[in-house]
Design a protein around this motif. Structure first.
Motif, PDB file in Angstrom:
ATOM      1  N   CYS A 131      43.706  27.309  40.829  1.00 54.41           N
ATOM      2  CA  CYS A 131      44.630  28.247  40.190  1.00 54.41           C
ATOM      3  C   CYS A 131      44.131  29.684  40.343  1.00 54.41           C
ATOM      4  O   CYS A 131      42.947  29.956  40.200  1.00 54.41           O
ATOM      5  CB  CYS A 131      44.781  27.902  38.711  1.00 54.41           C
ATOM      6  N   GLN A 132      45.056  30.587  40.617  1.00 54.26           N
ATOM      7  CA  GLN A 132      44.717  31.999  40.772  1.00 54.26           C
ATOM      8  C   GLN A 132      45.298  32.791  39.611  1.00 54.26           C
ATOM      9  O   GLN A 132      46.484  32.646  39.280  1.00 54.26           O
ATOM     10  CB  GLN A 132      45.285  32.538  42.089  1.00 54.26           C
TER      11      GLN A 132
ATOM     12  N   GLN B 245      34.355  40.385  38.968  1.00 58.90           N
ATOM     13  CA  GLN B 245      35.475  39.810  38.218  1.00 58.90           C
ATOM     14  C   GLN B 245      36.835  40.112  38.848  1.00 58.90           C
ATOM     15  O   GLN B 245      37.846  39.560  38.417  1.00 58.90           O
ATOM     16  CB  GLN B 245      35.435  40.335  36.778  1.00 58.90           C
ATOM     17  N   VAL B 246      36.856  41.004  39.833  1.00 64.36           N
ATOM     18  CA  VAL B 246      38.118  41.354  40.504  1.00 64.36           C
ATOM     19  C   VAL B 246      38.054  40.865  41.943  1.00 64.36           C
ATOM     20  O   VAL B 246      37.270  41.366  42.747  1.00 64.36           O
ATOM     21  CB  VAL B 246      38.371  42.875  40.439  1.00 64.36           C
ATOM     22  N   TYR B 247      38.893  39.898  42.264  1.00 60.22           N
ATOM     23  CA  TYR B 247      38.891  39.227  43.560  1.00 60.22           C
ATOM     24  C   TYR B 247      39.715  39.996  44.595  1.00 60.22           C
ATOM     25  O   TYR B 247      39.311  40.147  45.745  1.00 60.22           O
ATOM     26  CB  TYR B 247      39.442  37.812  43.356  1.00 60.22           C
ATOM     27  N   ARG B 248      40.887  40.475  44.190  1.00 63.54           N
ATOM     28  CA  ARG B 248      41.784  41.212  45.078  1.00 63.54           C
ATOM     29  C   ARG B 248      42.466  42.336  44.305  1.00 63.54           C
ATOM     30  O   ARG B 248      42.666  42.244  43.089  1.00 63.54           O
ATOM     31  CB  ARG B 248      42.869  40.294  45.660  1.00 63.54           C
TER      32      ARG B 248
ATOM     33  N   THR C  42      46.466  36.910  48.077  1.00 57.05           N
ATOM     34  CA  THR C  42      45.528  36.383  47.082  1.00 57.05           C
ATOM     35  C   THR C  42      44.836  35.116  47.560  1.00 57.05           C
ATOM     36  O   THR C  42      43.858  34.682  46.947  1.00 57.05           O
ATOM     37  CB  THR C  42      46.254  36.071  45.764  1.00 57.05           C
ATOM     38  N   ARG C  43      45.306  34.528  48.636  1.00 59.59           N
ATOM     39  CA  ARG C  43      44.746  33.251  49.088  1.00 59.59           C
ATOM     40  C   ARG C  43      44.032  33.308  50.422  1.00 59.59           C
ATOM     41  O   ARG C  43      43.317  32.404  50.775  1.00 59.59           O
ATOM     42  CB  ARG C  43      45.878  32.222  49.198  1.00 59.59           C
ATOM     43  N   SER C  44      44.245  34.360  51.198  1.00 63.94           N
ATOM     44  CA  SER C  44      43.662  34.404  52.537  1.00 63.94           C
ATOM     45  C   SER C  44      42.554  35.440  52.604  1.00 63.94           C
ATOM     46  O   SER C  44      42.528  36.410  51.849  1.00 63.94           O
ATOM     47  CB  SER C  44      44.745  34.745  53.568  1.00 63.94           C
TER      48      SER C  44
ATOM     49  N   ARG D  31      38.046  35.530  36.962  1.00 66.99           N
ATOM     50  CA  ARG D  31      38.240  36.216  38.239  1.00 66.99           C
ATOM     51  C   ARG D  31      39.723  36.525  38.431  1.00 66.99           C
ATOM     52  O   ARG D  31      40.564  35.652  38.227  1.00 66.99           O
ATOM     53  CB  ARG D  31      37.733  35.323  39.378  1.00 66.99           C
ATOM     54  N   TRP D  32      40.012  37.762  38.851  1.00 69.61           N
ATOM     55  CA  TRP D  32      41.396  38.233  38.822  1.00 69.61           C
ATOM     56  C   TRP D  32      41.837  38.864  40.138  1.00 69.61           C
ATOM     57  O   TRP D  32      41.048  39.520  40.827  1.00 69.61           O
ATOM     58  CB  TRP D  32      41.563  39.277  37.722  1.00 69.61           C
ATOM     59  N   THR D  33      43.127  38.693  40.412  1.00 69.53           N
ATOM     60  CA  THR D  33      43.829  39.567  41.354  1.00 69.53           C
ATOM     61  C   THR D  33      44.604  40.556  40.500  1.00 69.53           C
ATOM     62  O   THR D  33      45.378  40.153  39.617  1.00 69.53           O
ATOM     63  CB  THR D  33      44.795  38.771  42.245  1.00 69.53           C
ATOM     64  N   LEU D  34      44.401  41.844  40.730  1.00 66.83           N
ATOM     65  CA  LEU D  34      45.068  42.887  39.948  1.00 66.83           C
ATOM     66  C   LEU D  34      46.166  43.538  40.765  1.00 66.83           C
ATOM     67  O   LEU D  34      45.941  43.945  41.908  1.00 66.83           O
ATOM     68  CB  LEU D  34      44.052  43.947  39.512  1.00 66.83           C
TER      69      LEU D  34
END
Length: 319
Positions: free
Chosen positions: A79-80, A174-177, A314-316, A151-154
């Protein structure tokens, strides 16, 4: 004397007449409510649509917002988590189209949160003007979000993009994308583009609205005045005056390591394409795309573009 019994056709006609009368009465009532309270009525309608679509109203560590959970049937690792951050004079409800999702549904499992920034709607009241500094707001938001995911995509629009960048700069693990649309944060641009909020009038609000959209909707002066009063009674002016030199992004972006996608409307006159190009130049790990026939509020005017970016980026590892 022969009694005449009504036929089914007559009964159906009577029922139809009564039904039409009830609908017209309700329509008149709703029309009256909308005339008296246009903004509250519109907001209420949008909240109802979100609720019927499975989106909940939430409060996380003092911040209000909306939450869509598409991860009930998947493992946490699959889950994202995505956070949507609004701009100046706006609120979490402005992300309604993204919260409702694509017409054919999300193709990947997401938890999506749209958060009201401090001092907006029901979010925590800020007493000290210094707490409206963007970097301080970023700290408040990330502390709240980390109670839900690690962990977040903002996704940030306009001033919300500025907040998202500081969240990534100060909390890189904590910020992935990052996905930024029409963002601001450079001192010279911020001062010129948003100075209309300092002394907002009916005419300057109309101008700002036209600058924000490729195809601005026609709005009556009466509705404009309602919006004007709402903004003038908000924290917008305080936010403008609270920023210090250390909050601006000039000479800060070279240290940003988060993979970033910059999505810009080609008709954005609030934060023009040249500002997006500057972000792309300063952020080494960034992708830049210009969306044709779209303005400053891509999430409202061209949501399909944002759906695509959220689902793929967010996935690649690269896009």
């Amino acid at each position: 004397m022969v009694k005449i019994r009504p036929t089914n056709s007559i009964l159906q006609l009577k029922f139809f007449i009564v039904f039409v009368a009830v609908v017209m009465s309700l329509g008149g009532l709703l029309g009256g409510v909308f005339y008296l309270y246009p903004l509250k009525t519109y907001d209420g309608y949008q909240k109802l649509r979100l609720y019927l679509g499975g989106v909940k109203h939430v409060k996380i560590n003092g911040l209000t917002g909306y939450y869509y959970n598409g991860c009930d049937e998947v493992l946490d690792k699959d889950c994202q988590c995505v956070a949507l951050i609004h701009g100046l004079g706006d609120k979490a409800l402005s992300w309604k189209k993204i919260l409702r999702g694509p017409s054919d549904g999300w193709k990947k499992p997401f938890r999506i949160y749209a958060i009201d920034l401090p001092g907006v709607e029901g979010s925590q009241v800020i007493e000290s003007p210094s707490d409206f500094r963007i970097r301080v707001q970023a700290k408040t938001v990330i502390n709240a979000l980390n109670q839900e995911c690690s962990r977040w995509t903002l996704v940030g629009n306009s001033l919300g993009g500025w907040v998202a960048i500081w969240m990534a700069l100060d909390n890189p693990s904590q910020v992935y994308r990052l996905v930024l649309t029409g963002s601001t944060g450079f001192k010279s641009h911020f001062s010129s583009a948003l100075k209309k909020f300092e002394n907002l009038t009916l005419e300057s609000l109309k101008t700002f609205h036209k600058m924000s959209y490729f195809e601005p909707r026609k709005i009556s002066d009466r509705i404009y005045m309602k919006v004007l009063n709402r903004i003038n009674n908000s924290s917008a002016k305080t936010i403008l005056s609270a920023q210090e030199d250390d909050d601006y992004l000039d000479d800060k972006l070279s240290s940003l390591r988060t993979k970033t996608y910059l999505l810009w409307g080609d008709k954005d006159k609030v934060s023009p394409v040249r500002v997006g190009e500057l972000f792309h130049q300063e952020i080494r790990n960034s992708t830049f795309k210009v969306v044709p026939r779209c303005g400053h509020l891509i999430h409202n005017e061209c949501p399909e573009e944002l759906f695509s970016v959220i689902q793929k980026f967010t996935r690649s590892s690269i896009m």
